[in-house]
Design a protein around this motif. Structure first.
Motif, short mmCIF file in Angstrom:
data_model
loop_
_atom_site.label_atom_id
_atom_site.label_comp_id
_atom_site.label_asym_id
_atom_site.label_seq_id
_atom_site.Cartn_x
_atom_site.Cartn_y
_atom_site.Cartn_z
N ASP A 235 0.78 -1.27 -0.06
CA ASP A 235 0.02 0.02 -0.03
C ASP A 235 0.87 1.36 -0.02
O ASP A 235 0.77 2.19 -0.79
CB ASP A 235 -1.00 0.14 1.33
N GLN A 258 -4.57 -1.14 -6.42
CA GLN A 258 -5.18 -1.18 -5.33
C GLN A 258 -6.09 -2.30 -4.87
O GLN A 258 -6.20 -2.75 -3.75
CB GLN A 258 -5.86 0.06 -4.89
N HIS A 381 -8.31 7.47 -1.34
CA HIS A 381 -7.08 7.98 -1.91
C HIS A 381 -7.35 9.76 -2.42
O HIS A 381 -6.75 10.26 -2.17
CB HIS A 381 -6.96 7.30 -3.25
#
Length: 396
Positions: A235, A258, A381
């Motif tokens: 990540d 992701q 995000h």
């Protein structure tokens, strides 16, 4: 080792200023590597060909002797141990499995337990346990020879052999690099499922960054002579590569990558009607119902998915073992949402069946669930990007 391989639990590995220089070479193949591999985690070494990642890994079990530096496993200096005994206490899986062609599958899997003094009865029981663990029916496969297996089956046997003596540490040198992409994905899923159950310390070498993101709890991106460019969680590396070289490994589509950081076990699963292959087709037809798009799942005696069927298809056969169509693909609870998305997109009904640690049915996942997860990730995000301070010298 301190915790002992008999426990089988993962142990910490520490490399301190480890180098390797071959005679006659001006520069070291590996130069001053220092890193800690936490107990019970999968750490992936990723880098281009010639970066020294395989050399670094092989120094852990002394298949290659370090020129300098210290390597400890569970606090013990490996250079002070007998190298043969050390290797028997560390599982090792390589590309193309490395099976002995003159030995049966059972003999290959039971080799290390036999070498360390297990009784024949205990070895035989362990062989069957390991074959079952990696999804190979013992009665069908234990007496076969490697040449009688597919590439994917050979790799499964290789993993079973590496785990047979219950080692706390497993070293894997591009173990899935020689199989086709579909089989590779299945083997990756198997490894994640096994790791979720077993909690070994795994050091995994690959040149494929997508594979590293999928499998690794942590990734070490290596440059020339195994210089560590970045060592962090997938990540963190995806969100903030340390430099342009690491960014090059990440490549395009970081947002989609992701999905490989989210496991199927983290989302709420759906369900479909299920029946045993021995159940009444007419009764199952009624349970599935007439709703548009409704489907059911036929299971075997071990609750493993066999066939998808509609109510109409179930009512047209005398046995559910012939109803509908075979389940071509499935994902495990340890699989990534990227895997789930791929399975959904290739399924005629747009749904993927999810299996547990022994291949048993536990639920389904559909496209709406994955799309909602993607939306949530994008929002996360966007929030992070709004509050992030860009490091000097790096682009946002």
């Amino acid at each position: 080792m301190a915790s002992g391989p008999s426990s089988g639990h993962g142990v910490e590995i520490h490399l301190d200023e480890v180098s390797k220089r071959y005679p006659g070479q001006r520069e070291s193949a590996v130069e001053s590597v220092t890193m800690t591999i936490p107990a019970g985690e999968t750490v992936v070494l990723v880098g281009p060909s010639g970066s020294g990642k395989t050399t670094t890994m092989r120094m852990i079990n002394r298949l290659i002797e370090p020129t300098s530096g210290t390597i400890t496993i569970a606090g013990q200096d490996v250079l002070g141990l007998d190298p043969d005994k050390l290797r028997r206490e560390i599982g090792y899986s390589i590309q193309q499995a490395g099976l002995f062609p003159h030995m049966t599958v059972g003999e290959n899997v039971g080799m290390v337990p036999s070498l360390v003094g297990w009784t024949k009865t205990r070895v035989a029981e362990r062989v069957d346990e390991m074959l079952d663990l990696v999804g190979l029916e013992p009665g069908q496969y234990r007496s076969r020879y490697p040449r009688q297996l597919s590439g994917g089956q050979q790799q499964r046997v290789g993993v079973a052999r590496a785990l047979a003596a219950n080692p706390p540490v497993l070293l894997m040198d591009e173990p899935f690099g020689a199989v086709d992409p579909i089989t590779r994905g299945v083997l990756q899923d198997e490894l994640m499922r096994l790791q979720a159950d077993l909690g070994k310390t795994i050091v995994f070498v690959t040149h494929d960054f997508d594979e590293a993101v999928k499998l690794g709890d942590r990734i070490a991106v290596l440059g020339d002579r195994s210089r560590i460019l970045q060592y962090d969680t997938p990540d963190a590396i995806l969100a903030n590569p340390a430099d342009d070289t690491v960014a090059g490994f990440v490549g395009a589509g970081a947002a989609l990558k992701q999905l490989t950081l989210r496991r199927v076990r983290e989302i709420e699963l759906g369900a479909v009607p299920t029946a045993s292959a021995d159940d009444s087709p007419a009764a199952f037809r009624d349970r599935i119902g007439s709703r548009r798009g409704a489907i059911g799942l036929v299971l075997d005696h071990r609750q493993r998915p066999l066939r998808w069927t509609t109510a109409r298809e179930a009512g047209a056969v005398s046995s559910l073992a012939r109803a509908g169509r075979p389940v071509e693909d499935s994902v495990s609870q340890a699989s990534t949402l990227q895997d789930a998305l791929e399975a959904i997109l290739t399924d005629d009904d747009g749904v993927a069946v999810v299996t547990g640690s022994r291949g048993e049915y536990v639920g389904v996942v559909d496209i709406d669930t994955v799309m909602n997860t993607i939306k949530s990730l994008r929002e996360e995000h966007a929030d992070e990007a709004g509050g992030r301070v860009t490091p000097a010298g790096n682009s946002a």
